[in-house]
Design an enzyme around this catalytic site. Structure first.
Site, PDB file in Angstrom:
ATOM      1  N   ASN A 186      18.815  17.805  27.174  1.00  0.00           N
ATOM      2  CA  ASN A 186      17.411  17.908  27.565  1.00  0.00           C
ATOM      3  C   ASN A 186      16.929  16.555  28.097  1.00  0.00           C
ATOM      4  O   ASN A 186      17.712  15.613  28.199  1.00  0.00           O
ATOM      5  CB  ASN A 186      16.551  18.380  26.383  1.00  0.00           C
ATOM      6  CG  ASN A 186      16.638  17.408  25.225  1.00  0.00           C
ATOM      7  OD1 ASN A 186      16.210  16.260  25.325  1.00  0.00           O
ATOM      8  ND2 ASN A 186      17.244  17.845  24.121  1.00  0.00           N
ATOM      9  N   ASP A 194      18.288  23.636  20.122  1.00  0.00           N
ATOM     10  CA  ASP A 194      18.201  24.759  19.179  1.00  0.00           C
ATOM     11  C   ASP A 194      19.475  25.594  19.224  1.00  0.00           C
ATOM     12  O   ASP A 194      19.793  26.295  18.264  1.00  0.00           O
ATOM     13  CB  ASP A 194      17.005  25.643  19.537  1.00  0.00           C
ATOM     14  CG  ASP A 194      15.697  24.948  19.161  1.00  0.00           C
ATOM     15  OD1 ASP A 194      15.652  24.365  18.059  1.00  0.00           O
ATOM     16  OD2 ASP A 194      14.757  24.960  19.973  1.00  0.00           O
ATOM     17  N   PHE A 248       7.724  16.267  15.311  1.00  0.00           N
ATOM     18  CA  PHE A 248       7.135  16.273  16.646  1.00  0.00           C
ATOM     19  C   PHE A 248       7.181  17.699  17.177  1.00  0.00           C
ATOM     20  O   PHE A 248       7.994  18.515  16.716  1.00  0.00           O
ATOM     21  CB  PHE A 248       7.929  15.367  17.595  1.00  0.00           C
ATOM     22  CG  PHE A 248       7.463  13.949  17.598  1.00  0.00           C
ATOM     23  CD1 PHE A 248       7.690  13.133  16.508  1.00  0.00           C
ATOM     24  CD2 PHE A 248       6.797  13.417  18.697  1.00  0.00           C
ATOM     25  CE1 PHE A 248       7.268  11.818  16.501  1.00  0.00           C
ATOM     26  CE2 PHE A 248       6.365  12.099  18.705  1.00  0.00           C
ATOM     27  CZ  PHE A 248       6.598  11.290  17.613  1.00  0.00           C
ATOM     28  N   LYS A 294       4.303  25.238  13.268  1.00  0.00           N
ATOM     29  CA  LYS A 294       5.493  24.418  12.967  1.00  0.00           C
ATOM     30  C   LYS A 294       5.241  23.535  11.743  1.00  0.00           C
ATOM     31  O   LYS A 294       6.097  23.390  10.874  1.00  0.00           O
ATOM     32  CB  LYS A 294       5.847  23.509  14.155  1.00  0.00           C
ATOM     33  CG  LYS A 294       6.737  24.206  15.166  1.00  0.00           C
ATOM     34  CD  LYS A 294       7.132  23.296  16.317  1.00  0.00           C
ATOM     35  CE  LYS A 294       7.765  24.132  17.423  1.00  0.00           C
ATOM     36  NZ  LYS A 294       7.932  23.490  18.680  1.00  0.00           N
ATOM     37  N   LYS A 314       7.590  24.261   8.545  1.00  0.00           N
ATOM     38  CA  LYS A 314       8.608  23.244   8.224  1.00  0.00           C
ATOM     39  C   LYS A 314       8.151  22.318   7.090  1.00  0.00           C
ATOM     40  O   LYS A 314       8.808  21.324   6.806  1.00  0.00           O
ATOM     41  CB  LYS A 314       8.965  22.447   9.485  1.00  0.00           C
ATOM     42  CG  LYS A 314       9.532  23.334  10.601  1.00  0.00           C
ATOM     43  CD  LYS A 314      10.114  22.535  11.753  1.00  0.00           C
ATOM     44  CE  LYS A 314      10.556  23.441  12.902  1.00  0.00           C
ATOM     45  NZ  LYS A 314      11.406  22.770  13.878  1.00  0.00           N
TER      46      LYS A 314
END
Ligand code: PMT
Length: 399
Positions: free
Chosen positions: A208, A277, A321, A335, A339
């Site tokens: 990425n 991912d 992040f 998120k 998480k």
């Protein structure tokens, strides 16, 4: 970052003087107040006017300037928060180590009570000369700071150590010395940064756009504030910040192992890395040959490292992040909750100046309870400190 700080730059006579001009310009852009002192030899390379324009102040060159009634070197030594000598020749090192004050710069160094940072630059043989090395050792013992010269081709044509250190490195060191908040001493911080790469075959991989700039800035800021800092980094083109322990990884699985192995012993984790991912189901040993028609690649899920940390955490402060292109607040809040994060730093990567690759970022701080704080556009280095400020505030509340 440097607003409100006063820096005196001492320029001595070496070919690297031209790089000091860029340094002065960058320090000025960072908001520092600047005075430049040039030795007579330095003026053989560059005229004082260059530094006058770049610093916005008259350049000081003479110990006995006729129209100044005051004791110049004492005044000049009392003014700065930091003195930076760049380039520092063998001569100025020798004079400082021997206590010789025979011109404006050497007397200012002697009269200074603030930190003094020497950035040596000279021919490799001069640098390796035993007397020069002894002078450096003496000055280090006395508490003077140094940035080692880089290695490579020197202006004189020789190869070896002697080039003025990279300006980024010098600026990082200056910022570290000027940050008075050593408020992370005793803490261990783990930062992940950069992309992961997931091999397809020996030639190709999935990755990425993360450059690592955000994560390296966080690691540099934590180290500057006194934290023991571990930086677990995917492949980047960046120089690691000073004073950190660097662990290089490539794949998400390697990052998972590196992070999980160390998690129990850290106080804070900042997970800036852009982790894949998915990975190809198998990385084949031979280069895949093209053939007519489409081809497909089967991908399988990687571990979600942050989610795993969220399950395992006890004392640790967990900062994640999120890089989002839509529904930033809703996705980020989900998120943060899923998480089990203490803080989530959310960037809308559609905005100019935010997210991947840039030197700046625009983020929102998202808290699990639902509070959201919008931050303005800022340099990633400054943002790194804001993130640590927030994370420390959360830690204090929890204690
Ligand atoms: O490196 P730069 O060029 O400076 O760019 C900075 C950045 C855009 C990469 C950075 O600001 C950023 O947003 N990083 C997180 C990017 C990302 O992967 O976001 P995400 O929404 O997919 O992941 C959310 C969080 O889970 C992240 O903290 C990520 O590290 C973590 N994660 C994701 C997937 C995975 N398998 N394991 C994880 O731990």
């Amino acid at each position: 970052m440097l607003a409100g700080k006063n820096i005196t730059v001492g320029v001595t006579g070496g070919i690297a003087v031209f790089k000091t001009a860029q340094l002065v310009s960058s320090l000025k852009a960072g908001g520092a107040g600047l005075q430049v002192i040039m030795t007579r030899s330095a003026q053989e390379f560059v005229r004082p006017l260059t530094f006058q324009v770049l610093s916005g102040n008259p350049v000081r060159t003479d110990l006995f300037e006729a129209d100044r009634g005051s004791v110049q070197h004492i005044e000049l030594a009392a003014w700065p928060d930091l003195i930076v000598i760049a380039p520092a020749t063998a001569n100025i090192l020798g004079k400082a180590a021997a206590g010789i004050g025979d011109d404006l710069l050497s007397t200012v160094i002697m009269a200074a009570t603030c930190p003094v940072l020497f950035c040596p630059a000279m021919n490799v043989n001069m640098y390796n000369n035993a007397v020069v090395q002894r002078n450096i050792a003496t000055l280090r013992d006395l508490g003077y700071k140094f940035i080692e010269p880089g290695t490579g081709r020197l202006a004189c044509g020789a190869e070896g150590q002697g080039r003025l250190a990279d300006l980024d490195q010098i600026i990082e060191e200056i910022e570290g010395l000027l940050i008075l908040r050593k408020d992370m001493v005793g803490l261990t911080v783990m930062v992940t940064a950069g992309p992961t790469v997931e091999p397809i075959d020996p030639v190709r991989y999935l990755t990425n756009r993360s450059s690592g700039k955000m994560g390296y800035a966080v690691a540099g800021a934590a180290a500057a504030r006194g934290a023991k800092t571990l930086l677990i980094s995917g492949p980047t083109a960046l120089k690691p910040p000073c004073g950190i322990e660097l662990i290089n990884v490539e794949t998400a699985a390697q990052m998972y192992n590196a992070v999980i192995d160390r998690f129990a012993n850290v106080d804070m984790v900042v997970k800036t890395a852009a982790v894949a991912d998915y990975r190809p189901k198998e990385a084949v040993a031979q280069k895949i040959k093209k053939h007519n028609g489409p081809m497909s690649l089967e991908l399988v899920r990687n571990h979600d490292i942050l989610a795993e940390l969220g399950k395992r955490k006890n004392k640790q402060i967990l900062v994640g992040f999120a890089a989002e292109t839509n529904d930033l607040e809703r996705n980020s809040l989900r998120k943060a909750q899923d998480k089990n994060l203490d803080l989530l730093v959310a960037n809308d990567i559609n905005q100019a100046g935010a997210g991947f690759g840039s030197d700046t970022n625009i983020v929102k701080f998202v808290y699990r309870g639902g509070d959201i704080k919008q931050m303005p556009l800022m340099d990633k280095k400054e943002l790194a400190h804001r993130i640590l400020d927030e994370a420390l505030a959360v830690r204090r509340k929890k204690q």
